[in-house]
Design an enzyme around this catalytic site. Structure first.
Site, short mmCIF file in Angstrom:
data_model
loop_
_atom_site.label_atom_id
_atom_site.label_comp_id
_atom_site.label_asym_id
_atom_site.label_seq_id
_atom_site.Cartn_x
_atom_site.Cartn_y
_atom_site.Cartn_z
N SER A 51 0.95 -1.14 0.18
CA SER A 51 -0.05 0.15 0.01
C SER A 51 0.87 1.43 0.06
CB SER A 51 -0.93 -0.15 1.21
OG SER A 51 -1.90 0.94 1.20
N ASP A 106 -1.55 1.30 -3.51
CA ASP A 106 -2.37 0.15 -4.22
C ASP A 106 -3.77 0.51 -4.77
OD1 ASP A 106 -3.35 0.54 -1.57
OD2 ASP A 106 -3.40 -1.70 -1.28
N GLU A 148 -12.93 6.01 6.63
CA GLU A 148 -11.69 6.26 7.40
C GLU A 148 -11.34 8.01 7.11
OE1 GLU A 148 -9.38 2.86 9.56
OE2 GLU A 148 -8.68 3.26 7.44
N ALA A 149 -10.82 8.58 8.10
CA ALA A 149 -10.40 9.95 7.78
C ALA A 149 -8.99 9.82 6.64
CB ALA A 149 -9.70 10.53 8.96
N ARG A 195 -0.25 5.67 19.10
CA ARG A 195 -0.73 7.07 18.51
C ARG A 195 -1.45 7.64 19.48
NH1 ARG A 195 1.50 5.95 13.48
NH2 ARG A 195 0.56 4.07 12.63
#
Ligand code: 16G
Ligand code: MG
Length: 550
Positions: free
Chosen positions: A68, A286, A378-379, A512
């Site tokens: 990705s 990707d 998703e953001a 995170r």
């Protein structure tokens, strides 16, 4: 043994030894690490894919070789289940166990135990389709995969170098061929025809669309994008940028959806190309993530991320459902994660049901399946819209009573064709955005003004052991280490419009920290204070403490 072709597996396995001292894990995005150490994993995944197909009565299983948005030296592999969805999570553990058997005898006995406990009928056929992205390590890894498929006697189809979402599409198309649920022709060409055909119908009669710039991240999206652009012709004028798929080191470097989202700036290569007011978007390596953006009159950069896409698209679908006379008969809902900007959640929750789930496509996808129409993003730009089978039936059989209803119904039917139902596809999502903008006559700036993002900050903390971090309430609350959440809550209360949460990464060895506040400097300060708390609580070395942590 349980009827496994032991000799074939044994001799081929010897050619793909597992590196010592490496532990592999099938995580949120499959196996992912340096491409140079993945050979044994690919061989074993080939066998596993064959066994998964046998377990599911010969249904086609997909294998995608990609890492990705990661740097070029990384690579990875993930399995795709028969309806084009992610591998069932109980098999992630089996994948991890098989990948970590230290040598061929241990691998054979792990396989044998696995076949018995999972009750796999080895006499069933096995069918697998596989593809890879443009990474230089992809070719050798695909050869290792092919050895695994050969060892287990699977019938395999090589889909070549293509995007992750196209591979997901192929899996479903192959499995539904000739059935009443036929998803489309099982080729890249078939997919492009399906998307472009639906797009053309959806924008027919609308004003001509101004040119769109696509940053292909120097990855496989450049190939698929070129094919799509040809199918679209004048209906959507596209300029492809960052298509250097054979330049060493170029993939995802200073470009692509992840660069834009994390740096919140324009890829430098576009600075001389993008005109003020023009729409641009970035794909990832990707092509399953999408970020839009534009420069305003003063040349200032504005990002339109997954949350903005969700807001645009969900409101549009709600309007169409109403206009078709299906209000109350088809319910639209949205799925987000804790990373969704608070302003987007507020905007959406005022209009329709919103659910928050843990990070990772599979969680969003499963939650979205519970709505008649589930919009999930998703953001970071992963996402799609799912129409439940019952909803699709309703759309097929419904009799509109006015011409206006009939038009709206036609649009909804075409959206089902336009939007990838297996997994989020940046190219399909891009067409979806363009459809909504065309219908609303919105410029990028008008779309951006639906709501204003709350200032936010994301920080990484390197800790000794991220596994001690356990969360609940869709990752919004820490339950371990004990007592830390109370301290975070105390801090958050001191900031106007404050929100913060802490979670262990699923893809990197870090924790995170996300924080939001009404003012940017306060969001930064809150994030760095929480990061400091996390660091100290977990016994971080005071000497190495990053100086920005407060
Ligand atoms: C993976 C996930 C993505 C998620 C990200 C979070 C898929 C296909 N990809 O890339 O959805 O946002 O991990 O990374 O599920 P993190 O756990 O390191 O924050
Ligand atoms: Mg991706």
């Amino acid at each position: 043994m349980s009827g496994l072709p032991v000799e074939a597996i044994e001799s081929l396995s010897e050619q793909h030894p597992k590196p010592v001292d490496v532990h592999f894990q099938y995580g949120t995005a499959g196996f992912r690490t340096l491409g140079s150490i993945l050979d044994s994993v690919l061989f074993r995944v080939g066998i596993l894919a064959g066994l998964r197909s046998k377990k599911l009565d010969g249904k086609v299983i997909g294998v995608m070789v990609t890492a990705s948005h990661n740097p070029e030296p990384d690579n990875g592999v993930k399995l795709v289940d028969p309806r084009g969805e992610m591998l069932e999570s109980s098999w992630e553990v089996h994948a991890t166990t098989l990948a970590n058997a230290p040598d061929t005898p241990a691998f054979l006995s792990a396989l044998d135990a696995f076949v018995k406990t999972t009750k796999i009928d080895l006499s069933k056929p096995a069918r697998v389709v596989y593809a890879r992205d443009t990474r230089p390590s992809g070719g050798a890894l695909v050869s290792a995969l092919e050895d695994g498929l050969k060892a287990v006697g699977a019938e395999a189809r090589d889909a070549g170098t293509t995007t992750t979402p196209i591979l997901h599409y192929l899996v479903r198309a192959m499995n539904t061929k000739g059935t009443k649920d036929e998803y489309g022709e099982d080729s890249e060409e078939g997919y492009m025809q399906k998307l472009s055909g639906a797009f053309k119908k959806l924008v027919a009669g609308k004003a001509p669309i101004s040119p769109l710039l696509i940053d292909c991240a120097n990855g496989v999206g450049a190939l698929a994008g070129a094919v799509l652009a040809e199918h679209l012709g004048d209906t959507l004028p596209i300029t492809l940028e960052n298509g250097a798929i054979s330049t060493p080191g170029a993939l995802n470097d200073q470009c692509g959806a992840d660069f834009v989202k994390t740096q919140q700036k324009l890829p430098p290569s576009l600075s001389s190309v993008l005109k003020p007011g023009q729409r641009a978007c970035s794909l990832d390596g990707d092509a399953d993530r999408l970020m839009y953006y534009y420069l305003d009159e003063r040349g200032q950069f504005h990002m339109l991320d997954g949350d903005k896409i969700a807001a645009l698209v969900a409101a549009f679908i709600v309007e169409l459902v109403k206009a078709a006379g299906l209000e109350g008969k088809i319910n639209v809902g949205v799925v987000q994660t804790a990373y969704a900007n608070g302003a987007s959640t507020k905007y959406l929750a005022e209009r329709l049901p919103v659910k928050c789930v843990p990070t990772g496509v599979k969680h969003l996808h499963h939650a979205a399946e519970h709505y008649d129409v589930g919009v999930y993003f998703e953001a970071n730009g992963h996402g799609t819209v799912l129409f439940s089978p019952e909803t699709q039936d309703k759309l097929t059989s419904y009799q509109p009573s006015t011409p206006a209803q009939s038009t709206a119904l036609g649009h909804l039917r075409n959206l089902v064709q336009l939007i990838n139902q297996t997994v989020g596809d940046a190219l399909s999502d891009m067409l979806l955005v363009e459809v909504v903008l065309a219908h609303k006559s919105y410029s990028a700036e008008e779309w951006d003004s639906l709501y204003s993002d709350k200032p936010n900050r994301l920080v990484k903390v390197v800790v000794k052991d991220r596994n001690i971090f356990k969360t609940e309430d869709a990752e919004r609350k820490l339950v371990s280490p004990p007592g830390l959440q109370v301290k975070i809550d105390e801090l958050v209360r001191r900031y106007d419009g404050g929100r913060s949460f802490v979670r262990p990464s699923g893809t990197e060895d870090v924790v995170r920290v996300y924080a939001e506040a009404t003012v940017k400097s306060q969001a930064d300060e809150l994030a760095f204070r929480v990061a400091g708390l996390v660091y100290d609580e977990t016994g971080g070395d005071p000497v190495k403490r990053p100086k920005e942590f407060l």
